[in-house]
Design a protein around this motif. Structure first.
Motif, PDB file in Angstrom:
ATOM      1  N   THR A  83       0.801  -1.218   0.000  1.00 35.83           N
ATOM      2  CA  THR A  83       0.000   0.000   0.000  1.00 35.83           C
ATOM      3  C   THR A  83       0.835   1.271   0.000  1.00 35.83           C
ATOM      4  OG1 THR A  83      -1.745  -1.170   1.155  1.00 35.83           O
ATOM      5  CG2 THR A  83      -1.822   1.198   1.249  1.00 35.83           C
ATOM      6  N   TRP A  84       1.864   1.355   0.834  1.00 33.79           N
ATOM      7  CA  TRP A  84       2.596   2.616   0.973  1.00 33.79           C
ATOM      8  C   TRP A  84       3.261   3.035  -0.332  1.00 33.79           C
ATOM      9  CZ3 TRP A  84       7.675   3.174  -0.081  1.00 33.79           C
ATOM     10  CH2 TRP A  84       8.440   2.003  -0.167  1.00 33.79           C
ATOM     11  N   ALA A  85       3.833   2.102  -1.071  1.00 33.99           N
ATOM     12  CA  ALA A  85       4.520   2.452  -2.314  1.00 33.99           C
ATOM     13  C   ALA A  85       3.517   2.913  -3.367  1.00 33.99           C
ATOM     14  CB  ALA A  85       5.338   1.279  -2.826  1.00 33.99           C
ATOM     15  N   ALA A  86       2.377   2.251  -3.434  1.00 30.67           N
ATOM     16  CA  ALA A  86       1.342   2.652  -4.384  1.00 30.67           C
ATOM     17  C   ALA A  86       0.824   4.052  -4.038  1.00 30.67           C
ATOM     18  CB  ALA A  86       0.203   1.641  -4.383  1.00 30.67           C
ATOM     19  N   TRP A  87       0.599   4.290  -2.745  1.00 28.80           N
ATOM     20  CA  TRP A  87       0.142   5.612  -2.310  1.00 28.80           C
ATOM     21  C   TRP A  87       1.171   6.674  -2.693  1.00 28.80           C
ATOM     22  CZ3 TRP A  87       2.426   9.277   0.665  1.00 28.80           C
ATOM     23  CH2 TRP A  87       1.648  10.404   0.946  1.00 28.80           C
ATOM     24  N   TYR A  88       2.427   6.404  -2.398  1.00 32.62           N
ATOM     25  CA  TYR A  88       3.504   7.353  -2.679  1.00 32.62           C
ATOM     26  C   TYR A  88       3.538   7.707  -4.166  1.00 32.62           C
ATOM     27  CZ  TYR A  88       8.366   8.967  -3.132  1.00 32.62           C
ATOM     28  OH  TYR A  88       9.505   9.676  -3.421  1.00 32.62           O
TER      29      TYR A  88
ATOM     30  N   LEU B 226      -2.157  -5.503  -0.726  1.00 29.83           N
ATOM     31  CA  LEU B 226      -1.356  -5.400  -1.944  1.00 29.83           C
ATOM     32  C   LEU B 226      -1.907  -4.345  -2.884  1.00 29.83           C
ATOM     33  CD1 LEU B 226      -0.801  -9.194  -2.509  1.00 29.83           C
ATOM     34  CD2 LEU B 226       0.768  -7.563  -1.477  1.00 29.83           C
ATOM     35  N   ALA B 227      -1.022  -3.699  -3.604  1.00 25.68           N
ATOM     36  CA  ALA B 227      -1.388  -2.651  -4.542  1.00 25.68           C
ATOM     37  C   ALA B 227      -1.936  -3.241  -5.838  1.00 25.68           C
ATOM     38  CB  ALA B 227      -0.166  -1.793  -4.846  1.00 25.68           C
TER      39      ALA B 227
ATOM     40  N   GLU C  14      -3.366   2.092  -4.345  1.00 28.38           N
ATOM     41  CA  GLU C  14      -3.502   1.348  -3.112  1.00 28.38           C
ATOM     42  C   GLU C  14      -4.948   0.884  -2.957  1.00 28.38           C
ATOM     43  OE1 GLU C  14      -4.127   5.681  -1.956  1.00 28.38           O
ATOM     44  OE2 GLU C  14      -3.023   4.584  -3.442  1.00 28.38           O
ATOM     45  N   PRO C  15      -5.172  -0.141  -2.135  1.00 30.90           N
ATOM     46  CA  PRO C  15      -6.546  -0.597  -1.891  1.00 30.90           C
ATOM     47  C   PRO C  15      -7.377   0.502  -1.239  1.00 30.90           C
ATOM     48  CG  PRO C  15      -4.961  -2.181  -1.068  1.00 30.90           C
ATOM     49  CD  PRO C  15      -4.199  -0.951  -1.468  1.00 30.90           C
ATOM     50  N   ALA C  16      -8.671   0.338  -1.269  1.00 29.58           N
ATOM     51  CA  ALA C  16      -9.579   1.345  -0.728  1.00 29.58           C
ATOM     52  C   ALA C  16      -9.427   1.531   0.773  1.00 29.58           C
ATOM     53  CB  ALA C  16     -11.017   0.977  -1.063  1.00 29.58           C
TER      54      ALA C  16
END
Length: 102
Positions: A2-7, A71-72, A61-63
């Motif tokens: 999640t964090w990498a997708a958000w970033y 997982l992204a 990232e997931p909702a």
């Protein structure tokens, strides 16, 4: 995760604060360099082949932001030490990672 997708979505896509190559450098080769891991974080001969193939327009990232282990989406392939750990939208079962002590 999640964090990498958000970033990538937030910093690159929404804010435009960094170009994609620089954002990727900041989550790959820069931390590896700071930790003294010369064979990580870059695609060069002799380095460990940890590679993520993703669609920058689709990575998200997931909702549920309260599940950092989730997982992204938008990730097509993950190679860990040159072995496919994620392919076709699911884990392969191959666990080629290793504990790194820096």
């Amino acid at each position: 995760f999640t964090w990498a997708a958000w970033y990538l979505r937030r910093i690159v896509g929404e804010l435009g604060a960094l170009p994609l190559p620089e954002a990727i450098r900041r989550i790959t080769s820069l931390p590896a360099l700071q930790a003294g891991l010369a064979d990580r974080g870059r695609l060069v001969a002799g380095a460990r082949a940890d590679v993520v193939v993703f669609d920058p327009a689709a990575v998200r990232e997931p909702a549920d932001p309260y599940r950092p282990e989730a997982l992204a989406a938008g990730v097509d392939l993950v190679l860990v030490n040159g072995q496919p750990a994620w392919e076709g939208g699911r884990p392969t079962g191959i666990r080629a990672g290793e504990v790194i002590r820096a």
